[in-house]
Write an enzyme that holds these catalytic residues in place. Structure first.
Site, short mmCIF file in Angstrom:
data_model
loop_
_atom_site.label_atom_id
_atom_site.label_comp_id
_atom_site.label_asym_id
_atom_site.label_seq_id
_atom_site.Cartn_x
_atom_site.Cartn_y
_atom_site.Cartn_z
N CYS A 255 -4.76 12.33 12.31
CA CYS A 255 -5.58 11.11 12.28
C CYS A 255 -5.46 10.47 13.66
O CYS A 255 -4.98 11.07 14.61
CB CYS A 255 -5.12 10.18 11.18
SG CYS A 255 -3.49 9.54 11.54
N ASP B 148 4.55 0.67 12.22
CA ASP B 148 3.32 0.04 11.73
C ASP B 148 3.16 -1.38 12.26
O ASP B 148 2.10 -1.96 12.10
CB ASP B 148 3.31 0.01 10.19
CG ASP B 148 3.24 1.41 9.62
OD1 ASP B 148 3.50 1.57 8.42
OD2 ASP B 148 2.95 2.34 10.38
N LYS C 249 0.85 -1.21 0.00
CA LYS C 249 0.00 0.00 0.00
C LYS C 249 0.88 1.25 0.00
O LYS C 249 0.67 2.17 -0.79
CB LYS C 249 -0.88 0.02 1.25
CG LYS C 249 -1.51 1.38 1.56
CD LYS C 249 -2.38 1.37 2.79
CE LYS C 249 -1.65 1.62 4.06
NZ LYS C 249 -1.30 3.02 4.34
N ASN C 250 1.91 1.27 0.85
CA ASN C 250 2.71 2.48 1.02
C ASN C 250 3.73 2.70 -0.08
O ASN C 250 4.45 3.68 -0.07
CB ASN C 250 3.38 2.48 2.40
CG ASN C 250 2.33 2.63 3.50
OD1 ASN C 250 1.18 2.95 3.21
ND2 ASN C 250 2.71 2.37 4.73
N ARG D 283 -8.75 -0.14 4.64
CA ARG D 283 -7.91 0.85 3.97
C ARG D 283 -6.58 0.23 3.54
O ARG D 283 -5.99 0.62 2.56
CB ARG D 283 -7.59 2.01 4.91
CG ARG D 283 -8.75 2.91 5.22
CD ARG D 283 -8.31 4.07 6.07
NE ARG D 283 -7.19 4.78 5.46
CZ ARG D 283 -6.63 5.86 6.01
NH1 ARG D 283 -7.08 6.32 7.16
NH2 ARG D 283 -5.63 6.47 5.41
N ARG E 22 0.34 14.56 12.64
CA ARG E 22 0.76 14.44 11.24
C ARG E 22 1.09 15.82 10.61
O ARG E 22 0.46 16.24 9.65
CB ARG E 22 -0.28 13.71 10.40
CG ARG E 22 -0.89 12.47 11.00
CD ARG E 22 0.07 11.32 11.23
NE ARG E 22 0.61 10.69 10.08
CZ ARG E 22 0.06 9.66 9.44
NH1 ARG E 22 -1.07 9.18 9.86
NH2 ARG E 22 0.65 9.13 8.38
C1 EPZ Z 1 4.24 6.95 6.22
O1 EPZ Z 1 3.48 7.97 6.81
C2 EPZ Z 1 3.32 5.73 6.13
N1 EPZ Z 1 2.17 6.06 5.29
C3 EPZ Z 1 2.85 5.33 7.53
O2 EPZ Z 1 2.07 4.15 7.39
C4 EPZ Z 1 4.09 5.01 8.37
O3 EPZ Z 1 3.67 4.70 9.69
C5 EPZ Z 1 5.02 6.22 8.39
O4 EPZ Z 1 5.37 6.59 7.04
C6 EPZ Z 1 6.31 5.96 9.17
O5 EPZ Z 1 6.96 4.86 8.62
C7 EPZ Z 1 2.31 6.03 3.94
O6 EPZ Z 1 3.38 5.75 3.41
C8 EPZ Z 1 1.08 6.32 3.13
P1 EPZ Z 1 6.35 10.32 8.33
P2 EPZ Z 1 4.06 9.50 6.83
O7 EPZ Z 1 6.24 11.59 7.56
O8 EPZ Z 1 4.77 9.78 5.56
C9 EPZ Z 1 6.71 13.52 11.78
C10 EPZ Z 1 0.24 2.76 7.76
O9 EPZ Z 1 -0.22 2.23 8.78
N2 EPZ Z 1 6.66 14.54 10.70
O10 EPZ Z 1 7.58 9.49 8.22
O11 EPZ Z 1 2.97 10.41 7.23
C11 EPZ Z 1 5.35 12.89 12.02
O12 EPZ Z 1 4.59 13.69 12.91
C12 EPZ Z 1 0.69 4.20 7.78
O13 EPZ Z 1 0.39 2.17 6.65
C13 EPZ Z 1 6.91 15.87 11.03
O14 EPZ Z 1 7.17 16.21 12.18
O15 EPZ Z 1 5.11 9.38 8.04
C14 EPZ Z 1 5.68 11.56 12.62
O16 EPZ Z 1 5.91 11.75 14.01
C15 EPZ Z 1 0.47 4.85 9.14
N3 EPZ Z 1 6.83 16.81 10.05
C16 EPZ Z 1 7.02 11.20 11.96
O17 EPZ Z 1 7.52 12.41 11.37
C17 EPZ Z 1 6.54 16.49 8.75
O18 EPZ Z 1 6.51 17.40 7.89
C18 EPZ Z 1 6.87 10.15 10.88
O19 EPZ Z 1 6.08 10.68 9.87
C19 EPZ Z 1 6.27 15.13 8.44
C20 EPZ Z 1 6.34 14.17 9.43
#
Ligand code: EPZ
Length: 418
Positions: free
Chosen positions: A118, A307, A22-23, A399, A123
């Site tokens: 969410c 995850d 998915k990701n 999802r 996020r």
């Molecule tokens: C991706 O989300 C995945 N989703 C998530 O999978 C996964 O848990 C996550 O990466 C971490 O591996 C998809 O790929 C669609 P991040 P993403 O930006 O990109 C902080 C699932 O269950 N952050 O790496 O949103 C944020 O708050 C989903 O399949 C900032 O601070 O994750 C978080 O604490 C859930 N500022 C951390 O980074 C930003 O601008 C990780 O977020 C962006 C993120």
């Protein structure tokens, strides 16, 4: 609303085929915006999140054909129009925010509703916007929307304070057609980043270092029509079935695995007393025997994936001793523990830590999925709980897991969607 009914106590057996990730497929679908030509993505899973993106592209007047029989998804973004900031579809799914990078490449501007927080955290998007700023893209955050504009995207060096997956993907996509070179330092290293770069390079992009902490993108003038593209398998779905074998004391064969991508799960399960043997892209999981308690700290890849923490927690509720999980990625990813405790689990949450005291048995109960991976944890707990477990709000689970009920039924579980 649909719900999942599980009657616990049955061991699993047989083989399960893992779907495409998915990701990986979500950012790849978005990346087609960069290249106005018919593009074929193969083996696309039937998931709610994929449907949302397909409908969003159709709302933007792209031509999208998805055969749920063959899994072939054909996208032609030639007639793409600028996005309407108020699209409900954008609000529905955070990954929609990834359209910013490609839309800025195509139109030089993009105004969309702020991606909602969410159930697992706020996020934020500050790292996405910081990266855009380095490339000459100015952004303004209004009431519920963000608008970014640029005359010409110019390559530059970007340092990410945190190796954000989404920010790495958005910046990489906005740099593909930029003038000059972009270097992303402290980039996310998840396999899905490597896969997105592999897709972009199949269209003529010039990306090196993806999957490592430093990614270099040499801007190109245009992209070519790629060969049909098959994304990588879903390491989180594979991990979920590895734990399904462990929690039910079963031996399972899992088809469609990449040992390197699953290393954190394999190593942690070994500590629990569960042995996984990989031959090519097949894994045999021997989940029989007593489960030992373990400590888990979630980290960016190649550390233990956030995850997978809820899914492991469901197994640790019946381990012989106390386990401690520390969630270092998202600030609110323990909602599911209240639901597991309704089934007799003994989990206490203290800030970033969850203390899980092993118990002998879980009991069927009426529970609610609180998020995608939390919902999967409840289904796994239902497989071993005494009696019937009803999981509500399963749209979260649909999802991200393709035919989870059907795949578990095929392995002998007593599970139905009603
Ligand atoms: C991706 O989300 C995945 N989703 C998530 O999978 C996964 O848990 C996550 O990466 C971490 O591996 C998809 O790929 C669609 P991040 P993403 O930006 O990109 C902080 C699932 O269950 N952050 O790496 O949103 C944020 O708050 C989903 O399949 C900032 O601070 O994750 C978080 O604490 C859930 N500022 C951390 O980074 C930003 O601008 C990780 O977020 C962006 C993120």
């Amino acid at each position: 609303m649909e719900k999942i009914i599980v009657k616990g106590g049955k061991r699993l057996q047989g083989e399960v085929d893992i779907s495409v990730a998915k990701n990986s497929v979500l950012p790849i679908i978005v990346a087609t915006i960069l290249n106005p030509t018919p593009i074929v993505i193969k083996n696309v899973p039937i998931l709610e999140d994929v449907t949302v993106l397909i409908n969003l592209l159709r709302e933007l007047e792209c031509e999208v054909n998805f055969s749920q029989i063959t899994g072939d998804l054909i996208i032609d973004t030639s007639n793409l129009k600028e996005v309407d900031a108020n699209s409900e579809l954008i609000r529905k799914m955070r990954a929609s925010f990834l359209i910013m990078g490609p839309m800025l490449s195509r139109f030089g501007r993009c105004k969309i509703s702020m991606p909602g927080g969410c159930n697992i955290g706020s996020r934020p998007i500050d790292l996405h916007l910081k990266g855009f700023k380095c490339l000459g893209i100015d952004s303004e955050i209004g009431y519920g929307y963000v608008e970014s504009k640029v005359k010409k995207i110019v390559g530059n060096r970007v340092y990410l304070d945190f190796p954000s997956v989404g920010a790495t993907e958005n910046i990489m996509m906005s740099a593909v057609l930029a003038e000059g070179k972009t270097i992303i330092e402290n980039a996310a290293e998840e396999p899905e980043i490597w896969d997105l770069a592999r897709f972009l390079n199949s269209m003529g992009a010039r990306i090196t270092g993806a999957g490592f902490g430093r990614i270099t993108i040499e801007g190109v003038k245009s992209l070519r029509k790629p060969e049909p593209f098959t994304p990588i398998f879903d390491r989180i779905e594979a991990g979920t079935f590895m734990v399904a074998a462990a929690i039910t004391n079963s031996k399972l064969t899992i088809n469609g695995v990449n040992e390197q991508h699953l290393m954190p799960n394999i190593e942690k399960l070994k500590e629990c007393g569960v042995h996984c043997i990989v031959e090519g892209n097949r894994m045999i999981v021997d989940g029989t025997g007593e489960k030992k308690p373990v400590d888990i700290k979630t980290m960016p890849y190649p550390g233990f994936p956030t995850d997978m923490q809820s899914v492991f927690a469901s197994m640790l509720t019946i381990a012989k001793g106390t386990s401690i999980i520390v969630e270092n990625i998202f600030e609110n990813r323990y909602k599911y523990t209240q639901e597991l405790n309704k089934m007799g689990a003994k989990i206490t949450v203290e800030g970033k830590s969850a203390i899980i005291r092993g118990t002998r048995k879980l009991y069927g109960a009426d529970v609610k999925a609180t998020d995608l991976r939390g919902g999967a944890a409840l289904v796994l707990a239902g497989l071993i709980a005494k009696g019937k477990t009803q999981v509500d709000d399963i749209e979260y689970i649909l999802r991200g897991y393709e035919k989870l009920d059907y795949k578990l039924q095929n392995l002998g579980a007593n599970i139905n969607v009603e």
